[in-house]
Design a protein around this motif. Structure first.
Motif, PDB file in Angstrom:
ATOM      1  N   PHE A  55       5.952   1.560 -10.584  1.00  0.00           N
ATOM      2  CA  PHE A  55       6.230   2.627  -9.613  1.00  0.00           C
ATOM      3  C   PHE A  55       5.010   3.011  -8.773  1.00  0.00           C
ATOM      4  O   PHE A  55       5.029   4.013  -8.064  1.00  0.00           O
ATOM      5  CB  PHE A  55       6.800   3.880 -10.286  1.00  0.00           C
ATOM      6  N   HIS A  56       3.932   2.227  -8.818  1.00  0.00           N
ATOM      7  CA  HIS A  56       2.708   2.546  -8.094  1.00  0.00           C
ATOM      8  C   HIS A  56       2.466   1.630  -6.890  1.00  0.00           C
ATOM      9  O   HIS A  56       1.357   1.596  -6.366  1.00  0.00           O
ATOM     10  CB  HIS A  56       1.495   2.452  -9.030  1.00  0.00           C
ATOM     11  N   THR A  57       3.473   0.890  -6.436  1.00  0.00           N
ATOM     12  CA  THR A  57       3.204  -0.123  -5.412  1.00  0.00           C
ATOM     13  C   THR A  57       2.642   0.474  -4.124  1.00  0.00           C
ATOM     14  O   THR A  57       1.726  -0.093  -3.520  1.00  0.00           O
ATOM     15  CB  THR A  57       4.481  -0.918  -5.084  1.00  0.00           C
ATOM     16  N   SER A  58       3.158   1.610  -3.696  1.00  0.00           N
ATOM     17  CA  SER A  58       2.702   2.189  -2.439  1.00  0.00           C
ATOM     18  C   SER A  58       1.280   2.740  -2.555  1.00  0.00           C
ATOM     19  O   SER A  58       0.404   2.402  -1.754  1.00  0.00           O
ATOM     20  CB  SER A  58       3.659   3.288  -1.980  1.00  0.00           C
ATOM     21  N   ILE A  59       1.052   3.572  -3.556  1.00  0.00           N
ATOM     22  CA  ILE A  59      -0.268   4.193  -3.674  1.00  0.00           C
ATOM     23  C   ILE A  59      -1.318   3.176  -4.087  1.00  0.00           C
ATOM     24  O   ILE A  59      -2.467   3.217  -3.627  1.00  0.00           O
ATOM     25  CB  ILE A  59      -0.237   5.389  -4.653  1.00  0.00           C
ATOM     26  N   ALA A  60      -0.948   2.211  -4.936  1.00  0.00           N
ATOM     27  CA  ALA A  60      -1.922   1.193  -5.342  1.00  0.00           C
ATOM     28  C   ALA A  60      -2.297   0.308  -4.158  1.00  0.00           C
ATOM     29  O   ALA A  60      -3.462  -0.102  -4.028  1.00  0.00           O
ATOM     30  CB  ALA A  60      -1.362   0.344  -6.483  1.00  0.00           C
ATOM     31  N   GLY A  61      -1.343   0.036  -3.284  1.00  0.00           N
ATOM     32  CA  GLY A  61      -1.660  -0.736  -2.088  1.00  0.00           C
ATOM     33  C   GLY A  61      -2.629  -0.009  -1.185  1.00  0.00           C
ATOM     34  O   GLY A  61      -3.601  -0.588  -0.680  1.00  0.00           O
ATOM     35  N   ALA A  62      -2.394   1.282  -0.983  1.00  0.00           N
ATOM     36  CA  ALA A  62      -3.272   2.077  -0.119  1.00  0.00           C
ATOM     37  C   ALA A  62      -4.663   2.210  -0.718  1.00  0.00           C
ATOM     38  O   ALA A  62      -5.684   2.079  -0.020  1.00  0.00           O
ATOM     39  CB  ALA A  62      -2.662   3.454   0.118  1.00  0.00           C
ATOM     40  N   LYS A  63      -4.718   2.461  -2.009  1.00  0.00           N
ATOM     41  CA  LYS A  63      -6.015   2.614  -2.660  1.00  0.00           C
ATOM     42  C   LYS A  63      -6.731   1.271  -2.798  1.00  0.00           C
ATOM     43  O   LYS A  63      -7.963   1.216  -2.840  1.00  0.00           O
ATOM     44  CB  LYS A  63      -5.843   3.269  -4.033  1.00  0.00           C
TER      45      LYS A  63
END
Length: 225
Positions: free
Chosen positions: A126-134
């Motif tokens: 469930f971290h695909t969006s934030i992990a991509g940005a970070k």
């Protein structure tokens, strides 16, 4: 020479803890949308993604970009706008600020601290969006550290879940807090003051031989099972 620091997003959580810890160390300017209520710091009300940034001082000894997001959803439920929003607040906002203050940082031989997340190097559902940005933030840290060396040091911190207003939705009751604590080898969630002390270490002479690094402050979750 009076030291000058800018903390972007210093009205809550880790950014505010850092500003409080650094009181008396020089001139601290906080750029945020809400009042940090710290008498010893100068506050400028601003949305750094949209508004005109304050004029850069002649020099800066340190800059911290602390805004972030926690957008946890199944991959199939994420919209393109979710990815764009996370990228804007976590990565593009930092880019905008750093470009604006580049000359001041170089003049002051300053240090930069950005924030990533443990989820970049440790795969988490469930971290695909934030992990991509970070992940973009981590790339920025290493690339700028190389480009700005030896004048400006650039480092990042990758925390795990920390007890800040941003994380309230994930820590809204005792059961959720306990479950989150148990996932960490140290059996608790992070405290914003602990993350702020790590940032202070990197900003000051204590971290004078450190650049291009991502410091993991995560209760051991990234490396211990």
């Amino acid at each position: 020479m009076n030291k000058k620091y800018i903390i972007v997003g210093g009205s809550h959580g880790i950014g505010k803890s850092l500003a409080e810890q650094m009181q008396g160390e020089g001139a601290i300017q906080i750029l945020s949308r809400t009042d940090p209520e710290i008498d010893t710091a100068q506050w400028t009300e601003i949305n750094v993604l949209e508004d005109t940034l304050p004029k850069a001082p002649a020099y800066l000894n340190g800059l911290v970009y602390a805004p972030g997001s926690i957008n946890l959803k199944p991959f199939g439920r994420l919209k393109e706008s979710d990815f764009l929003d996370d990228l804007k607040i976590n990565y593009l906002g930092a880019v905008r600020v750093l470009q604006h203050y580049e000359k001041a940082l170089k003049a002051g031989q300053g240090a930069v601290v950005l924030f990533s997340t443990v989820a970049v190097q440790t795969g988490m559902a469930f971290h695909t969006s934030i992990a991509g940005a970070k992940g973009a933030v981590e790339g920025l840290v290493r690339s700028l550290a190389a480009e700005w060396a030896p004048t400006v040091r650039v480092n990042g911190i990758a925390p795990s879940l920390t007890d800040t207003p941003l994380a309230n939705r994930l820590l809204r009751n005792d059961k959720m807090r306990e479950a989150s604590a148990q996932r960490h080898p140290l059996q608790r969630i992070g405290d914003p003051g602990e993350i702020a002390r790590a940032a202070s270490f990197l900003l000051h002479d204590t971290g004078a031989w450190i650049t291009g690094q991502i410091l993991k402050v995560d209760g051991g979750i990234s490396s211990i099972r």
